[in-house]
Scaffold this motif. Structure first.
Motif, PDB file in Angstrom:
ATOM      1  N   VAL A  22       8.453   4.658   2.533  1.00 18.57           N
ATOM      2  CA  VAL A  22       8.472   5.247   1.205  1.00 18.57           C
ATOM      3  C   VAL A  22       7.580   6.475   1.112  1.00 18.57           C
ATOM      4  O   VAL A  22       7.685   7.241   0.167  1.00 18.57           O
ATOM      5  CB  VAL A  22       8.042   4.220   0.137  1.00 18.57           C
ATOM      6  CG1 VAL A  22       9.017   3.080   0.090  1.00 18.57           C
ATOM      7  CG2 VAL A  22       6.650   3.708   0.423  1.00 18.57           C
ATOM      8  N   CYS A  23       6.664   6.662   2.059  1.00 17.65           N
ATOM      9  CA  CYS A  23       5.771   7.814   2.020  1.00 17.65           C
ATOM     10  C   CYS A  23       6.221   8.830   3.067  1.00 17.65           C
ATOM     11  O   CYS A  23       5.913   8.690   4.241  1.00 17.65           O
ATOM     12  CB  CYS A  23       4.329   7.383   2.271  1.00 17.65           C
ATOM     13  SG  CYS A  23       3.689   6.318   0.992  1.00 17.65           S
ATOM     14  N   ARG A  24       6.952   9.816   2.619  1.00 17.28           N
ATOM     15  CA  ARG A  24       7.449  10.807   3.554  1.00 17.28           C
ATOM     16  C   ARG A  24       6.700  12.117   3.350  1.00 17.28           C
ATOM     17  O   ARG A  24       6.351  12.470   2.225  1.00 17.28           O
ATOM     18  CB  ARG A  24       8.962  11.031   3.315  1.00 17.28           C
ATOM     19  CG  ARG A  24       9.790   9.773   3.574  1.00 17.28           C
ATOM     20  CD  ARG A  24      11.270  10.078   3.409  1.00 17.28           C
ATOM     21  NE  ARG A  24      11.596  10.383   2.037  1.00 17.28           N
ATOM     22  CZ  ARG A  24      11.890   9.483   1.130  1.00 17.28           C
ATOM     23  NH1 ARG A  24      11.890   8.199   1.447  1.00 17.28           N
ATOM     24  NH2 ARG A  24      12.203   9.823  -0.105  1.00 17.28           N
ATOM     25  N   GLY A  25       6.484  12.832   4.413  1.00 10.63           N
ATOM     26  CA  GLY A  25       5.772  14.093   4.288  1.00 10.63           C
ATOM     27  C   GLY A  25       6.670  15.212   3.795  1.00 10.63           C
ATOM     28  O   GLY A  25       7.856  15.091   3.725  1.00 10.63           O
ATOM     29  N   SER A  58      11.716   7.171  -4.676  1.00 14.20           N
ATOM     30  CA  SER A  58      12.912   6.994  -3.853  1.00 14.20           C
ATOM     31  C   SER A  58      13.785   5.908  -4.462  1.00 14.20           C
ATOM     32  O   SER A  58      13.318   5.004  -5.168  1.00 14.20           O
ATOM     33  CB  SER A  58      12.530   6.601  -2.423  1.00 14.20           C
ATOM     34  OG  SER A  58      11.918   5.320  -2.412  1.00 14.20           O
ATOM     35  N   LEU A  59      15.080   6.004  -4.210  1.00 13.01           N
ATOM     36  CA  LEU A  59      16.025   5.019  -4.740  1.00 13.01           C
ATOM     37  C   LEU A  59      15.698   3.625  -4.220  1.00 13.01           C
ATOM     38  O   LEU A  59      15.813   2.632  -4.955  1.00 13.01           O
ATOM     39  CB  LEU A  59      17.452   5.416  -4.347  1.00 13.01           C
ATOM     40  CG  LEU A  59      18.575   4.506  -4.871  1.00 13.01           C
ATOM     41  CD1 LEU A  59      18.568   4.458  -6.390  1.00 13.01           C
ATOM     42  CD2 LEU A  59      19.924   5.015  -4.349  1.00 13.01           C
ATOM     43  N   GLU A  80       0.821  -1.206   0.000  1.00 17.23           N
ATOM     44  CA  GLU A  80       0.000   0.000   0.000  1.00 17.23           C
ATOM     45  C   GLU A  80       0.861   1.265   0.000  1.00 17.23           C
ATOM     46  O   GLU A  80       0.571   2.235  -0.705  1.00 17.23           O
ATOM     47  CB  GLU A  80      -0.925   0.029   1.225  1.00 17.23           C
ATOM     48  CG  GLU A  80      -1.906  -1.134   1.300  1.00 17.23           C
ATOM     49  CD  GLU A  80      -1.385  -2.249   2.199  1.00 17.23           C
ATOM     50  OE1 GLU A  80      -0.134  -2.389   2.305  1.00 17.23           O
ATOM     51  OE2 GLU A  80      -2.212  -2.966   2.778  1.00 17.23           O
ATOM     52  N   MET A  81       1.944   1.243   0.785  1.00 14.10           N
ATOM     53  CA  MET A  81       2.827   2.401   0.876  1.00 14.10           C
ATOM     54  C   MET A  81       3.582   2.602  -0.435  1.00 14.10           C
ATOM     55  O   MET A  81       3.722   3.724  -0.919  1.00 14.10           O
ATOM     56  CB  MET A  81       3.802   2.217   2.038  1.00 14.10           C
ATOM     57  CG  MET A  81       3.125   2.129   3.400  1.00 14.10           C
ATOM     58  SD  MET A  81       4.291   1.708   4.717  1.00 14.10           S
ATOM     59  CE  MET A  81       5.322   3.164   4.710  1.00 14.10           C
ATOM     60  N   VAL A  82       4.066   1.504  -1.008  1.00 16.56           N
ATOM     61  CA  VAL A  82       4.780   1.606  -2.281  1.00 16.56           C
ATOM     62  C   VAL A  82       3.831   2.085  -3.371  1.00 16.56           C
ATOM     63  O   VAL A  82       4.178   2.940  -4.196  1.00 16.56           O
ATOM     64  CB  VAL A  82       5.406   0.247  -2.656  1.00 16.56           C
ATOM     65  CG1 VAL A  82       6.132   0.359  -3.999  1.00 16.56           C
ATOM     66  CG2 VAL A  82       6.359  -0.233  -1.582  1.00 16.56           C
ATOM     67  N   ARG A  91      -0.399  -1.989  -9.626  1.00 15.88           N
ATOM     68  CA  ARG A  91      -1.408  -3.054  -9.592  1.00 15.88           C
ATOM     69  C   ARG A  91      -0.755  -4.430  -9.525  1.00 15.88           C
ATOM     70  O   ARG A  91      -1.193  -5.320  -8.792  1.00 15.88           O
ATOM     71  CB  ARG A  91      -2.314  -2.972 -10.826  1.00 15.88           C
ATOM     72  CG  ARG A  91      -3.232  -1.769 -10.872  1.00 15.88           C
ATOM     73  CD  ARG A  91      -4.361  -1.984 -11.871  1.00 15.88           C
ATOM     74  NE  ARG A  91      -3.875  -2.403 -13.178  1.00 15.88           N
ATOM     75  CZ  ARG A  91      -3.631  -1.570 -14.185  1.00 15.88           C
ATOM     76  NH1 ARG A  91      -3.814  -0.266 -14.017  1.00 15.88           N
ATOM     77  NH2 ARG A  91      -3.216  -2.015 -15.354  1.00 15.88           N
ATOM     78  N   GLU A  92       0.305  -4.595 -10.289  1.00 17.87           N
ATOM     79  CA  GLU A  92       0.981  -5.901 -10.307  1.00 17.87           C
ATOM     80  C   GLU A  92       1.635  -6.202  -8.964  1.00 17.87           C
ATOM     81  O   GLU A  92       1.628  -7.341  -8.498  1.00 17.87           O
ATOM     82  CB  GLU A  92       2.022  -5.934 -11.424  1.00 17.87           C
ATOM     83  CG  GLU A  92       2.699  -7.281 -11.601  1.00 17.87           C
ATOM     84  CD  GLU A  92       1.728  -8.416 -11.891  1.00 17.87           C
ATOM     85  OE1 GLU A  92       2.011  -9.554 -11.462  1.00 17.87           O
ATOM     86  OE2 GLU A  92       0.681  -8.172 -12.538  1.00 17.87           O
ATOM     87  N   LEU A  93       2.201  -5.176  -8.316  1.00 14.59           N
ATOM     88  CA  LEU A  93       2.792  -5.360  -6.994  1.00 14.59           C
ATOM     89  C   LEU A  93       1.737  -5.845  -6.002  1.00 14.59           C
ATOM     90  O   LEU A  93       1.981  -6.782  -5.230  1.00 14.59           O
ATOM     91  CB  LEU A  93       3.401  -4.046  -6.508  1.00 14.59           C
ATOM     92  CG  LEU A  93       3.965  -4.067  -5.079  1.00 14.59           C
ATOM     93  CD1 LEU A  93       5.157  -5.001  -4.979  1.00 14.59           C
ATOM     94  CD2 LEU A  93       4.347  -2.651  -4.639  1.00 14.59           C
ATOM     95  N   GLN A  94       0.580  -5.229  -6.019  1.00 15.97           N
ATOM     96  CA  GLN A  94      -0.507  -5.631  -5.125  1.00 15.97           C
ATOM     97  C   GLN A  94      -0.877  -7.100  -5.356  1.00 15.97           C
ATOM     98  O   GLN A  94      -1.022  -7.879  -4.403  1.00 15.97           O
ATOM     99  CB  GLN A  94      -1.725  -4.737  -5.353  1.00 15.97           C
ATOM    100  CG  GLN A  94      -2.922  -5.084  -4.480  1.00 15.97           C
ATOM    101  CD  GLN A  94      -4.097  -4.146  -4.708  1.00 15.97           C
ATOM    102  OE1 GLN A  94      -3.973  -3.125  -5.398  1.00 15.97           O
ATOM    103  NE2 GLN A  94      -5.240  -4.470  -4.145  1.00 15.97           N
TER     104      GLN A  94
END
Length: 221
Positions: A218-221, A23-24, A9-11, A191-194
């Motif tokens: 991976v989700c930074r403010g 992000s790298l 979900e985060m990715v 979608r494929e990752l999920q």
């Protein structure tokens, strides 16, 4: 980190933030996940194509190239339809192969599957009926971004005596060097990752350890 541990979900949220660079850590993770399986050039007993209603120009032509190069003597296409009023994916591919001169007796079809796990389960049953317990080398053909899920589902569902060779079909917006450049490419991998993580968590695909990982959220403010 294993595939089943990935916080998809985060990715996915990062992937769908179109205007933000990735992000790298995310790029490395997705590169390993979706673009590390390569064709070894081996010959096989059968080319197994995971069907698609609109993807003959990539998957079908990749299978055609393998067959014309003498890599395997038969092509098996697996793919049904969700709408009974429409032809199956396998029948569409059969027609495409015929139009390119492939003899009818070379083409095998499995027309009941609607998902990747069904592709593998139904094909495995078909191959048991046709070949018994004979060890087989299967050349797997599907879109490059779908290959990891197809391959790991096949590892889970086919006998250990089968050898699987990855022969990905590279599509215009799903290449290793350009998928991240368009919203379509990012959305496809999201979608494929999920789906991949869900299959690993539910035991439908083989899980495996990854060299790349997410060292920070991976989700930074």
């Amino acid at each position: 980190m294993r595939i089943s541990d990935i916080p998809w979900e985060m990715v996915q949220q990062e992937l769908y933030s179109w205007n933000r660079p990735l992000s790298l850590e995310t790029v490395r993770l997705l590169d390993e996940l979706f673009f590390s399986l390569e064709d070894t050039g081996e010959r096989g007993d059968l080319i197994l194509v995971f069907g698609s209603r609109r993807d003959f120009r990539y998957r079908g032509r990749q299978a055609l190239r393998l067959y014309q190069a003498g890599r395997a003597p038969h092509i098996l296409v697996s793919g049904g339809t969700r709408d009974p009023a429409l032809p199956t994916e396998a029948s569409l591919f059969r027609q495409g192969f015929r139009e390119h001169g492939v003899p009818d007796e070379v083409i095998l079809t499995e027309e009941m599957s609607r998902t990747t796990p069904e592709n593998v389960a139904n094909t495995a049953a078909m191959l048991r009926r046709r070949y018994g317990k004979t060890p087989l080398i299967l050349l797997l053909v599907t879109a490059e971004f779908h290959m990891t899920r197809a391959y790991l589902t096949a590892k889970k569902g086919f006998p250990d005596s089968y050898r699987l060779v990855s022969c990905p079909a590279v599509s215009l917006h799903g290449k290793r060097d350009n998928w991240f450049a368009t919203p379509l490419g990012r959305e496809r991998l999201g979608r494929e990752l999920q789906s991949l993580v869900a299959c690993a968590r539910n035991g439908l695909a083989a899980d495996r350890e990854l060299f790349a990982g997410l060292r920070e959220p991976v989700c930074r403010g």
